[in-house]
Design an enzyme around this catalytic site. Structure first.
Site, PDB file in Angstrom:
ATOM      1  N   VAL A  33       9.484  -0.318 -86.921  1.00  0.00           N
ATOM      2  CA  VAL A  33       9.841  -1.648 -87.411  1.00  0.00           C
ATOM      3  C   VAL A  33       8.584  -2.453 -87.768  1.00  0.00           C
ATOM      4  CG1 VAL A  33      11.024  -3.802 -86.869  1.00  0.00           C
ATOM      5  CG2 VAL A  33      11.968  -1.627 -86.085  1.00  0.00           C
ATOM      6  N   ALA A  62      -1.856  -6.012 -83.331  1.00  0.00           N
ATOM      7  CA  ALA A  62      -2.183  -5.364 -82.062  1.00  0.00           C
ATOM      8  C   ALA A  62      -1.397  -4.070 -81.986  1.00  0.00           C
ATOM      9  CB  ALA A  62      -1.828  -6.262 -80.882  1.00  0.00           C
ATOM     10  N   ILE A 158      21.766  -6.987 -90.810  1.00  0.00           N
ATOM     11  CA  ILE A 158      22.938  -7.840 -91.033  1.00  0.00           C
ATOM     12  C   ILE A 158      22.647  -9.213 -90.441  1.00  0.00           C
ATOM     13  CG2 ILE A 158      25.419  -8.099 -90.669  1.00  0.00           C
ATOM     14  CD1 ILE A 158      25.548  -5.128 -89.922  1.00  0.00           C
ATOM     15  N   LYS A 227      23.096  -6.025 -77.138  1.00  0.00           N
ATOM     16  CA  LYS A 227      23.380  -6.810 -78.348  1.00  0.00           C
ATOM     17  C   LYS A 227      24.618  -7.681 -78.155  1.00  0.00           C
ATOM     18  CE  LYS A 227      21.404  -3.070 -81.127  1.00  0.00           C
ATOM     19  NZ  LYS A 227      21.770  -1.775 -81.757  1.00  0.00           N
TER      20      LYS A 227
END
Lengths: 467, 467
Positions: A33, A62, A158, A227
């Site tokens: 990511v 980093a 989303i 989540k």
């Protein structure tokens, strides 16, 4: 081009950025990511600046992996400082926003808290951290007047956090049901499509990169529960409380039940469900039968989808990729733009972290699973004898549980037979019930399980109409 | 309760509101959406205040229909001033936000411009007004430092404007395809499901309240084109330019073509499509074949759905009710909360009306339909003679158009026959092509239409894979 002219250009570019007051971002973590965020910010910088009204610039990186960090330095030039110790980054006074993309609890928690303490805004994709320590983190952020943005923590690209927190502010949200883990949805799609068992498909998913080598967090529903915990807090104005979630994965799900569900017009999905009831909030992740005609039942492969039921708008659904480098980066960068826009605004007028202003939060309890309302799919392996069905339906009736459908099939071990001769091998008896309270169902199940004609542990799955 | 104690209570309530600084809203129009907005704000006022951090209060209503206005006064008490002349409302110095819900161009345009000129924020559901006069309205709003919010103008309660403008800021948006008119989607669903023709289903839709007595704006695609124009501007950073949209409705769509499309694995939907190409932007509303396996192909009845394809996030889809009192009110109130939160922020840091800062807007041209890339469904009624298919495929080949699939069926007027005897009645010849430029297809069609063996006007529908 000489080294000198490159240096001169870099200098001019730097001065131009200062004039435009580009916001300075420190990026912790250069994994999938992190790299995606880097690429998206580079590739779409003109569009992003055009929307944000201000440049967004990675000023420091980093990363534990020095080699990977070097590769990025080759892209942006030697000007980008890359440190091995993230502490240096969160203490750097030139950084406005810290993006935390290392995942896990520590050292992420310490770094995020330090960044906030230093007055920096934080953007994170770390659902585990926020589901477990959100209370502490949001409280400190509030005290320091900074924003902690986490669109990337739920359902990848989303914009579901934004939809819940800003798009549906008019509504009293009734329930949310989501396919919020791509790994398990991929596995369930393959099990259904190819009639394979769980273990075989898991191996395939690992080979394709859809499942990690240690897939526990995904297949046991933990990731989905992280989540769901965040969505539940935002929807109902309650604190994040992962510890109270019911978490059940798909590792014990059998191909047989997927097949029977299909014959009855249902699909099985790993759903995260949170629902407001009169006496509290349901917060649960488990395999769930849903009618095949629902849009969400047709979400296949590694895709995610979230259905929200709310009093004014009715049903809305949000669909897209729930993971991956650039889909997740899309959410990270959207948060960067939001924070950039609002960095100068009075903190009291920003969107509250958990959708509701802190003094408007409620202490509605999370319900025990025994108190949850749901319908059930039951599969009993029974002796093929007269009176078996009658005994079972009597037990259900005694517990005030009404039956929606019954399907009887020759058992997996038995041979197909229309006959009813005693002892002719076990039979699969599938029962769909209407809504009931889970505790009551558990009592009924204990009684059924005790019958001598019930030959194996009863399979119990939950069923939701989502309408 | 005496009149005096009511007055005292009203006074206390007013003082409390001043202390809490409730934002003052003036509501123009008490039709379906106006009434819905009123009800939602009343019913969910505690939740809305908890999210916004400030009360949102309707301070004045303007409605032509005095009776209806009186009914609402009965709900909220006599304290609510209701005027017949909306001009009084937009000139009222106590009003912070004007909500315009009367629709149409005038007097809405004059009222909105006057409200802005008076320094008030505006929330509107008026797609026609913004699609035609958005440029003028947004420019004045910018000059006056106020916000014009219009989530309710596109796809009712689905927060699609927010998703495009804020949720996907990281992305270069590639295309948008939406079912953004519930009336036509209801009609198409019924035509397919029941095999009925357009006129019959339209009457049914009118009876059920899904279509207006004059349904022109809906069935001819004008309403969808208004909404698409707004989404296109936001997605690509171009001005609103409804005049350049290609607008084609469903009134001439035949049940035969829906049936053939289904046999080929497609559904026909009225889509609004806007797509960025190298040489400009496509902006078009027309009936479109889409593969039946796509999620959006399964959106039935009066529901709306929008698919967005963007470079980082990939495909996302947003689904919900596109019309109705409370779904639309959901969007109006969400806008009220947004404006309330940002009313005190520096205008330069608010979300730009058209997603991009004014100086970052582009003048990318909208393409003529002849320049649009798409695939086609063609239905030709041909004489059942040898060589007919060969002549037609030769014309397509000469125009560099490649064929995806061919289906031959006995014509509607003819009798089913496997034979090929000359003159045995007309045959339906259905051809699916791969992508081409529409101008080239039009040239080929002109040639085909000139063939003596082509017995009727050729039906041309566009086909999109949406992948």
């Amino acid at each position: 081009m000489t080294t000198r002219s490159v240096a001169a250009q870099t200098h001019v570019a730097q001065r131009r950025d200062v004039e435009a007051k580009a916001i300075q971002v420190g990026l912790i973590g250069l994994g999938t990511v992190g790299a995606g965020t880097f690429h998206v910010l580079q590739r779409n910088q003109a569009e992003i600046r055009g929307r944000a009204g201000r440049g967004i610039e990675i000023a420091m990186v980093a990363a534990r992996n020095a080699e990977r960090a070097k590769a990025y330095q080759a892209i942006v030039g030697d000007g980008l400082p890359c440190v091995g110790d993230a502490q240096q980054l969160v203490d750097n006074p030139d950084i406005d926003i810290v993006v935390e993309l290392i995942g896990g609890i520590e050292p992420a928690r310490t770094l995020v808290l330090k960044a906030i303490a230093n007055g920096k805004h934080v953007v994170t994709a770390n659902k585990a951290l926020l589901a477990l320590h959100g209370g502490e983190i949001f409280a400190l952020a509030r005290e320091k007047g900074v924003t902690v943005a986490f669109e990337a923590a739920v359902a990848g690209g989303i914009p579901i956090i934004k939809a819940l927190r800003e798009g549906l502010t008019a509504n009293r949200i009734e329930w949310i049901a989501g396919i919020i883990n791509g790994t398990t949805n991929f596995i369930l799609s393959e099990m259904r499509g190819k009639g394979l068992d769980f273990a075989t498909v898991l191996k395939e998913a690992q080979r394709l990169g859809y499942a990690e080598s240690d897939p526990t967090f995904d297949i046991e529903g933990v990731d989905a529960a992280h989540k769901l915990t965040l969505m539940s807090a935002i929807a109902f104005g309650v604190p994040v409380q992962f510890g109270k979630a019911h978490v059940e994965g798909i590792s014990s799900l059998q191909a047989t039940d997927i097949k029977y569900a299909e014959q009855l017009g249902y699909r099985i999905k790993l759903l995260g469900i949170t629902r407001r009831r009169e006496n509290g909030i349901e917060l649960r992740v488990h395999p769930t039968l849903i009618p095949a005609s629902r849009l969400i039942a047709n979400v296949e492969g590694a895709m995610n989808a979230v259905v929200v039921q709310a009093d004014a708008v009715g049903t809305t659904l949000y669909y897209g990729k729930g993971a991956g480098a650039e889909p997740t980066a899309s959410a990270v960068v959207a948060d960067l733009v939001d924070v950039t826009r609002l960095a100068t605004a009075d903190p009291d007028h920003r969107v509250p972290h958990l959708a509701f202003q802190p003094d408007a939060m409620s202490d509605t309890p999370v319900l025990e699973m025994a108190e949850v309302h749901t319908a059930f799919y039951l599969r009993l392996v029974v002796a093929d004898q007269p009176g078996v069905l009658s005994r079972i339906t009597t037990i259900l009736a005694e517990h005030d549980i009404s039956i929606d459908a019954v399907l009887q099939r020759p058992g997996a071990g038995g041979t197909p037979s229309g006959g009813r001769a005693e002892g002719e091998g076990p039979t699969d008896l599938i029962i769909l019930t209407h809504d009931t309270v889970e505790g009551r169902m558990n009592d009924a199940l204990a009684k059924m399980q005790g019958l001598p004609t019930v030959l194996a542990p009863i399979v119990k799955l939950r069923k939701e109409e989502l309408a």
